[in-house]
Design a protein around this motif. Structure first.
Motif, PDB file in Angstrom:
ATOM      1  N   GLY A  85       0.688  -1.247   0.044  1.00  0.00           N
ATOM      2  CA  GLY A  85      -0.061   0.147  -0.130  1.00  0.00           C
ATOM      3  C   GLY A  85       1.031   1.227   0.029  1.00  0.00           C
ATOM      4  N   TRP A  86       2.089   1.061  -0.221  1.00  0.00           N
ATOM      5  CA  TRP A  86       2.887   2.223   0.025  1.00  0.00           C
ATOM      6  C   TRP A  86       3.827   2.489  -1.263  1.00  0.00           C
ATOM      7  CZ3 TRP A  86       2.655   5.476   4.040  1.00  0.00           C
ATOM      8  CH2 TRP A  86       1.871   4.606   5.539  1.00  0.00           C
ATOM      9  N   LEU A  87       3.894   3.620  -1.735  1.00  0.00           N
ATOM     10  CA  LEU A  87       4.705   3.868  -3.130  1.00  0.00           C
ATOM     11  C   LEU A  87       6.183   4.016  -2.771  1.00  0.00           C
ATOM     12  CD1 LEU A  87       2.509   6.582  -4.719  1.00  0.00           C
ATOM     13  CD2 LEU A  87       2.501   4.159  -5.019  1.00  0.00           C
ATOM     14  N   TYR A  88       6.885   3.326  -3.667  1.00  0.00           N
ATOM     15  CA  TYR A  88       8.462   3.481  -3.455  1.00  0.00           C
ATOM     16  C   TYR A  88       9.185   3.570  -5.069  1.00  0.00           C
ATOM     17  CZ  TYR A  88       8.495   1.545   1.066  1.00  0.00           C
ATOM     18  OH  TYR A  88       8.451   1.021   2.281  1.00  0.00           O
ATOM     19  N   GLN A  89      10.130   4.494  -5.017  1.00  0.00           N
ATOM     20  CA  GLN A  89      10.643   4.881  -6.174  1.00  0.00           C
ATOM     21  C   GLN A  89      12.116   4.024  -6.391  1.00  0.00           C
ATOM     22  OE1 GLN A  89      10.021   9.064  -5.755  1.00  0.00           O
ATOM     23  NE2 GLN A  89      10.288   9.047  -7.641  1.00  0.00           N
ATOM     24  N   LYS A  90      12.533   3.491  -7.376  1.00  0.00           N
ATOM     25  CA  LYS A  90      13.721   3.013  -7.772  1.00  0.00           C
ATOM     26  C   LYS A  90      15.000   3.931  -7.454  1.00  0.00           C
ATOM     27  CE  LYS A  90      16.287   0.103 -11.146  1.00  0.00           C
ATOM     28  NZ  LYS A  90      16.291  -0.375 -12.380  1.00  0.00           N
ATOM     29  N   VAL A  91      15.886   3.411  -6.587  1.00  0.00           N
ATOM     30  CA  VAL A  91      17.023   4.241  -6.244  1.00  0.00           C
ATOM     31  C   VAL A  91      17.938   4.195  -7.492  1.00  0.00           C
ATOM     32  CG1 VAL A  91      19.019   4.257  -5.055  1.00  0.00           C
ATOM     33  CG2 VAL A  91      16.827   3.812  -3.866  1.00  0.00           C
ATOM     34  N   ASP A  92      18.541   5.351  -7.758  1.00  0.00           N
ATOM     35  CA  ASP A  92      19.514   5.381  -8.781  1.00  0.00           C
ATOM     36  C   ASP A  92      20.731   6.232  -8.415  1.00  0.00           C
ATOM     37  OD1 ASP A  92      20.991   5.542 -11.335  1.00  0.00           O
ATOM     38  OD2 ASP A  92      19.614   7.400 -11.922  1.00  0.00           O
ATOM     39  N   TYR A  93      21.515   5.597  -7.494  1.00  0.00           N
ATOM     40  CA  TYR A  93      22.781   5.874  -7.138  1.00  0.00           C
ATOM     41  C   TYR A  93      23.963   4.798  -7.167  1.00  0.00           C
ATOM     42  CZ  TYR A  93      25.545   8.422  -3.497  1.00  0.00           C
ATOM     43  OH  TYR A  93      26.468   9.138  -3.004  1.00  0.00           O
ATOM     44  N   PRO A  94      25.014   5.116  -8.102  1.00  0.00           N
ATOM     45  CA  PRO A  94      26.209   4.377  -8.301  1.00  0.00           C
ATOM     46  C   PRO A  94      26.719   3.618  -6.990  1.00  0.00           C
ATOM     47  CG  PRO A  94      26.425   6.515  -9.549  1.00  0.00           C
ATOM     48  CD  PRO A  94      25.305   6.569  -8.449  1.00  0.00           C
ATOM     49  N   GLY A  95      26.816   2.396  -6.956  1.00  0.00           N
ATOM     50  CA  GLY A  95      27.551   1.363  -6.151  1.00  0.00           C
ATOM     51  C   GLY A  95      26.510   1.277  -4.992  1.00  0.00           C
ATOM     52  N   ILE A  96      25.400   1.466  -5.000  1.00  0.00           N
ATOM     53  CA  ILE A  96      24.183   1.143  -4.204  1.00  0.00           C
ATOM     54  C   ILE A  96      23.010   0.654  -4.728  1.00  0.00           C
ATOM     55  CG2 ILE A  96      22.557   1.880  -2.254  1.00  0.00           C
ATOM     56  CD1 ILE A  96      24.573   3.974  -1.162  1.00  0.00           C
ATOM     57  N   GLU A  97      23.068  -0.687  -5.269  1.00  0.00           N
ATOM     58  CA  GLU A  97      22.205  -1.084  -5.994  1.00  0.00           C
ATOM     59  C   GLU A  97      21.047  -1.935  -5.234  1.00  0.00           C
ATOM     60  OE1 GLU A  97      22.383  -0.872  -9.047  1.00  0.00           O
ATOM     61  OE2 GLU A  97      24.486   0.132  -9.027  1.00  0.00           O
ATOM     62  N   ASP A  98      21.190  -2.259  -4.044  1.00  0.00           N
ATOM     63  CA  ASP A  98      20.217  -3.009  -3.297  1.00  0.00           C
ATOM     64  C   ASP A  98      20.469  -2.673  -1.711  1.00  0.00           C
ATOM     65  OD1 ASP A  98      22.537  -4.621  -2.235  1.00  0.00           O
ATOM     66  OD2 ASP A  98      22.038  -6.359  -3.649  1.00  0.00           O
ATOM     67  N   LEU A  99      19.729  -3.470  -0.998  1.00  0.00           N
ATOM     68  CA  LEU A  99      19.595  -2.916   0.729  1.00  0.00           C
ATOM     69  C   LEU A  99      21.007  -3.461   1.313  1.00  0.00           C
ATOM     70  CD1 LEU A  99      17.842  -1.563   2.661  1.00  0.00           C
ATOM     71  CD2 LEU A  99      17.130  -4.057   3.273  1.00  0.00           C
ATOM     72  N   ALA A 100      21.515  -4.523   0.923  1.00  0.00           N
ATOM     73  CA  ALA A 100      23.069  -4.945   1.329  1.00  0.00           C
ATOM     74  C   ALA A 100      23.810  -4.055   1.080  1.00  0.00           C
ATOM     75  CB  ALA A 100      23.333  -6.295   0.820  1.00  0.00           C
ATOM     76  N   ASP A 101      23.872  -3.438  -0.279  1.00  0.00           N
ATOM     77  CA  ASP A 101      24.911  -2.259  -0.539  1.00  0.00           C
ATOM     78  C   ASP A 101      24.792  -1.291   0.364  1.00  0.00           C
ATOM     79  OD1 ASP A 101      25.960  -3.764  -2.560  1.00  0.00           O
ATOM     80  OD2 ASP A 101      24.749  -2.880  -4.377  1.00  0.00           O
ATOM     81  N   LEU A 102      23.449  -0.910   0.647  1.00  0.00           N
ATOM     82  CA  LEU A 102      23.499   0.319   1.610  1.00  0.00           C
ATOM     83  C   LEU A 102      23.762   0.075   2.900  1.00  0.00           C
ATOM     84  CD1 LEU A 102      21.972   3.051   2.185  1.00  0.00           C
ATOM     85  CD2 LEU A 102      19.767   2.337   2.356  1.00  0.00           C
TER      86      LEU A 102
END
Length: 205
Positions: A85-102
């Motif tokens: 039910g929540w809106l999410y936008q695709k992250v566009d940041y070099p080197g941070i592709e998924d939650l593990a990277d973050l």
């Protein structure tokens, strides 16, 4: 015949003696290499003195990273998905592709406890993986506090393994032009599990 036997025995004896120093050298080299490895391991597990420039740089990185949660998320594309039910936008940041990277990036700046607090998975986390890709919650964030002015940062060493980053920020009147007070914060920068990290942090404005 006896002379030949004696001569052969002498040659074998000399050959054996000439090999012994080479073996000693090899053992010595192995021990030296082992000591180098031990020394390198010691360096990695012991805190070294930091310069003010290094700590200020770490503070600025922490401000930026914390701002991804408190001010505005990481840059995103226009690609939107609805999750629970929540809106999410695709992250566009070099080197941070998924939650593990973050998480890995945050662990360079913050302690494990602080990192997990930022990433805590409630009903509406700021970041989450969708199909293995990092997305950020749409519409979250805030403006900087207009009632606060200039920020001053000072460094104090508490112990061999702890620095204190002392931050003071000006408080402004309703016109936002006159300083009426100062608000102070203290953030511990500690050597934990082989890394220098902030164990407590927040944005001051």
């Amino acid at each position: 015949m006896k002379k030949r036997i004696i001569l052969l025995a002498l040659l074998l004896l000399l050959a054996g003696c000439s090999e012994a120093p080479a073996a000693d050298v090899a053992v010595g080299e192995d021990r030296a290499q082992e000591q180098e490895v031990m020394d390198a391991s010691l360096v990695e597990t012991q805190a070294r003195p930091l310069t003010q420039t290094e700590i200020l740089s770490a503070y600025n990185r922490a401000v930026t990273a914390y701002g991804w949660f408190d001010l505005s998320p990481l840059p995103c594309t226009q690609e939107i998905k609805t999750v629970d039910g929540w809106l999410y936008q695709k992250v566009d940041y070099p080197g941070i592709e998924d939650l593990a990277d973050l998480r890995a990036y945050l662990r360079v700046v913050f302690s494990e406890e602080l990192t997990e607090r930022l990433l805590e998975q409630g009903d509406h986390p700021v970041y989450r993986d969708v199909d293995g890709v990092l997305y950020a919650a749409a519409g979250v964030g805030r403006e900087k506090d207009s009632d606060k002015g200039s920020v001053d940062v000072e460094i104090a060493q508490e112990t061999e393994n702890t620095y204190s980053v002392e931050v003071s920020v000006e408080l402004l009147d309703v016109s936002h032009s006159t300083v009426v007070g100062v608000e102070c914060y203290s953030f511990p920068y500690e050597f934990v599990d082989g890394s220098w990290v902030f164990t407590d942090f927040q944005l001051v404005n």
